[in-house]
Design a protein around this motif. Structure first.
Motif, mmCIF file in Angstrom:
data_model
loop_
_atom_site.group_PDB
_atom_site.id
_atom_site.type_symbol
_atom_site.label_atom_id
_atom_site.label_comp_id
_atom_site.label_asym_id
_atom_site.label_seq_id
_atom_site.Cartn_x
_atom_site.Cartn_y
_atom_site.Cartn_z
ATOM 1 N N THR A 241 -0.585 9.651 49.645
ATOM 2 C CA THR A 241 -0.706 8.653 48.680
ATOM 3 C C THR A 241 0.249 9.072 47.322
ATOM 4 O O THR A 241 0.809 8.250 46.857
ATOM 5 N N GLN A 242 0.196 10.340 47.260
ATOM 6 C CA GLN A 242 1.207 10.997 46.047
ATOM 7 C C GLN A 242 2.490 11.079 46.446
ATOM 8 O O GLN A 242 3.557 10.660 45.685
ATOM 9 N N ALA A 243 3.094 11.031 47.806
ATOM 10 C CA ALA A 243 4.235 10.968 48.061
ATOM 11 C C ALA A 243 4.892 9.343 47.820
ATOM 12 O O ALA A 243 6.019 9.266 47.499
ATOM 13 N N LYS A 244 3.749 8.380 48.265
ATOM 14 C CA LYS A 244 4.381 7.050 48.083
ATOM 15 C C LYS A 244 4.563 6.802 46.722
ATOM 16 O O LYS A 244 5.432 6.047 46.298
ATOM 17 N N GLU A 245 3.661 7.525 45.667
ATOM 18 C CA GLU A 245 4.228 6.909 44.377
ATOM 19 C C GLU A 245 5.073 7.523 43.887
ATOM 20 O O GLU A 245 5.991 6.928 42.976
ATOM 21 N N TYR A 246 5.656 8.853 44.412
ATOM 22 C CA TYR A 246 6.754 9.494 44.111
ATOM 23 C C TYR A 246 8.022 8.676 44.550
ATOM 24 O O TYR A 246 8.991 8.270 43.473
ATOM 25 N N VAL A 247 8.007 8.207 45.766
ATOM 26 C CA VAL A 247 8.887 7.271 46.245
ATOM 27 C C VAL A 247 9.202 5.938 45.205
ATOM 28 O O VAL A 247 10.483 5.654 45.018
ATOM 29 N N THR A 248 7.885 5.510 45.101
ATOM 30 C CA THR A 248 8.145 4.156 44.424
ATOM 31 C C THR A 248 8.934 4.439 42.911
ATOM 32 O O THR A 248 9.744 3.593 42.566
ATOM 33 N N THR A 249 8.715 5.721 42.251
ATOM 34 C CA THR A 249 9.266 5.766 41.049
ATOM 35 C C THR A 249 10.792 6.180 41.048
ATOM 36 O O THR A 249 11.765 5.507 40.500
ATOM 37 N N ALA A 250 11.085 6.806 42.197
ATOM 38 C CA ALA A 250 12.305 7.386 42.713
ATOM 39 C C ALA A 250 13.417 6.040 42.723
ATOM 40 O O ALA A 250 14.431 5.934 42.724
ATOM 41 N N LEU A 251 12.569 4.823 43.592
ATOM 42 C CA LEU A 251 13.109 3.704 43.547
ATOM 43 C C LEU A 251 13.167 2.856 42.177
ATOM 44 O O LEU A 251 14.298 2.197 42.224
ATOM 45 N N THR A 252 12.279 3.065 41.458
ATOM 46 C CA THR A 252 12.596 2.374 40.094
ATOM 47 C C THR A 252 13.832 3.024 39.439
ATOM 48 O O THR A 252 14.309 2.104 38.881
ATOM 49 N N TYR A 253 14.122 4.343 39.721
ATOM 50 C CA TYR A 253 15.205 4.824 38.970
ATOM 51 C C TYR A 253 16.337 4.977 39.958
ATOM 52 O O TYR A 253 17.125 6.084 39.851
ATOM 53 N N SER A 254 16.677 4.136 41.224
ATOM 54 C CA SER A 254 17.501 4.246 42.063
ATOM 55 C C SER A 254 19.066 4.314 41.370
ATOM 56 O O SER A 254 19.110 3.826 40.223
ATOM 57 N N LEU A 255 19.874 4.903 42.129
ATOM 58 C CA LEU A 255 21.308 5.122 41.720
ATOM 59 C C LEU A 255 22.230 4.083 41.985
ATOM 60 O O LEU A 255 22.659 3.711 43.247
ATOM 61 N N ASN A 256 22.884 3.417 41.022
ATOM 62 C CA ASN A 256 23.714 2.335 41.428
ATOM 63 C C ASN A 256 25.256 2.957 41.576
ATOM 64 O O ASN A 256 25.903 2.951 40.653
ATOM 65 N N ILE A 257 25.260 3.610 42.635
ATOM 66 C CA ILE A 257 26.815 4.521 42.841
ATOM 67 C C ILE A 257 27.294 3.846 44.364
ATOM 68 O O ILE A 257 26.651 3.491 44.998
ATOM 69 N N GLY A 258 28.609 4.031 44.224
ATOM 70 C CA GLY A 258 29.221 3.565 45.362
ATOM 71 C C GLY A 258 29.390 2.295 45.318
ATOM 72 O O GLY A 258 28.988 1.381 44.573
ATOM 73 N N GLN A 259 30.119 1.720 46.451
ATOM 74 C CA GLN A 259 30.317 0.225 46.873
ATOM 75 C C GLN A 259 29.162 -0.391 47.490
ATOM 76 O O GLN A 259 29.122 -1.631 47.844
ATOM 77 N N GLY A 260 28.321 0.143 48.098
ATOM 78 C CA GLY A 260 27.295 -0.213 48.906
ATOM 79 C C GLY A 260 25.935 0.065 48.560
ATOM 80 O O GLY A 260 25.475 -0.248 47.533
ATOM 81 N N GLN A 261 24.986 0.583 49.402
ATOM 82 C CA GLN A 261 23.531 1.001 48.968
ATOM 83 C C GLN A 261 23.514 2.294 48.624
ATOM 84 O O GLN A 261 23.566 3.217 49.269
ATOM 85 N N GLY A 262 23.161 2.283 47.201
ATOM 86 C CA GLY A 262 22.978 3.599 46.766
ATOM 87 C C GLY A 262 21.749 4.229 47.000
ATOM 88 O O GLY A 262 20.554 3.610 47.712
ATOM 89 N N PRO A 263 21.250 5.661 46.787
ATOM 90 C CA PRO A 263 20.326 6.091 46.876
ATOM 91 C C PRO A 263 19.197 6.220 45.897
ATOM 92 O O PRO A 263 19.415 5.535 44.855
#
Length: 281
Positions: A241-263
């Motif tokens: 459950t804590q890992a899922k919360e971490y991933v959700t926040t990391a998605l919120t601050y995902s990186l718009n880099i490159g020409q495709g799908q960023g991390p």
């Protein structure tokens, strides 16, 4: 020698491939470990040439080299938890399973990387068979996506009820202590919803939905975060459950880099401090 007994500092091991674009694989795992204040170690199974647009080349490590990396870490440093990601072929999968058993590596998180979230099969049928028969039974938890859960359960998955049924079948047939069926590739109200089953408790795990195309590395990041939490002594459910919360926040601050799908933004506190609002904020 028991893999848990050496280091007094929480240590996690990732056994996975290298992503030259830095969004997934070993690179994502080590950043996730660092975020959780866990010392990260690694055994590289393959080297990829990839970026946000896709994978251009994959070179496998020799199984003996994979085994030597795992042994070097465990015999000197020790690990409190480990995760597997892309293992690529049958020989590497069998080698990893042998090392996990021989070195008594507990708290093993298996991300059964077989099929992408778009449905493309990533390893051959012989490799899948070895994964099912030799590695998954050693896992504390497995984290299949929708298409992987279909293979593991033999059931079609289109709804949340399908995900629940698949989680129970996988747990019964493959002997892992717990199963987390991920809904990142689902549609409608099942999108982003995960199903947990440990043989007794069937739980539907939800967080806020993040609208972003930059989701590269979410599966690697989730399994690495679970391993981090297990290394720190959390129980399985709390770790998930804590890992899922971490991933959700990391998605919120995902990186718009490159020409495709960023991390995803593994280091989002630094981004917040630097004034970056994130594409999902």
């Amino acid at each position: 020698m028991n893999a848990e007994t050496i280091s007094r500092v929480p240590v996690a091991l990732t056994i996975a491939g290298s992503d030259s674009g830095g969004g997934a694989g070993i690179q994502a795992d080590l950043r996730t470990f660092a975020f959780h204040c866990v010392h990260g170690t690694s055994a590289i199974t393959c080297v990829t040439a990839q970026n946000t647009l896709g994978v251009a080349r994959v070179d496998a490590m020799a199984p003996e080299a994979v085994a030597a990396q795992i042994q070097a870490v465990v015999e000197d440093i020790g690990v409190q938890a480990a995760k597997t990601g892309m293992l690529l072929n049958q020989a590497i999968i069998a080698t990893v399973a042998q090392q996990v058993e021989a070195l008594e590596i507990n708290n093993l998180v298996v991300d059964p990387v077989m099929v992408s979230r778009t449905g493309a099969q990533l390893i051959d049928d012989d490799a899948i068979k070895t994964l099912l028969q030799q590695l998954i039974p050693l896992a504390a938890i497995i984290t299949p996506n929708r298409y992987e859960a279909q293979i593991l359960s033999g059931l079609p998955i289109n709804t949340l009820d399908d995900m629940r049924a698949a989680a129970q079948v996988i747990h019964r047939n493959l002997k892992a202590k717990a199963v987390l069926v991920k809904g990142g590739g689902m549609q409608g109200n099942a999108r982003g919803v995960d199903i947990w089953f440990d043989g007794q408790h069937l739980e539907t795990l939800t967080t806020k939905r993040v609208d972003t195309k930059n989701t590269h590395g979410t599966g690697c990041t989730l399994s690495a975060a679970i391993a981090s939490n297990l290394a720190k002594g959390q129980n399985l459910y709390q770790a998930v459950t804590q890992a899922k919360e971490y991933v959700t926040t990391a998605l919120t601050y995902s990186l718009n880099i490159g020409q495709g799908q960023g991390p995803v933004g593994h280091f989002f506190p630094l981004l917040q401090n630097d004034g970056y609002r994130g594409v999902g904020v």
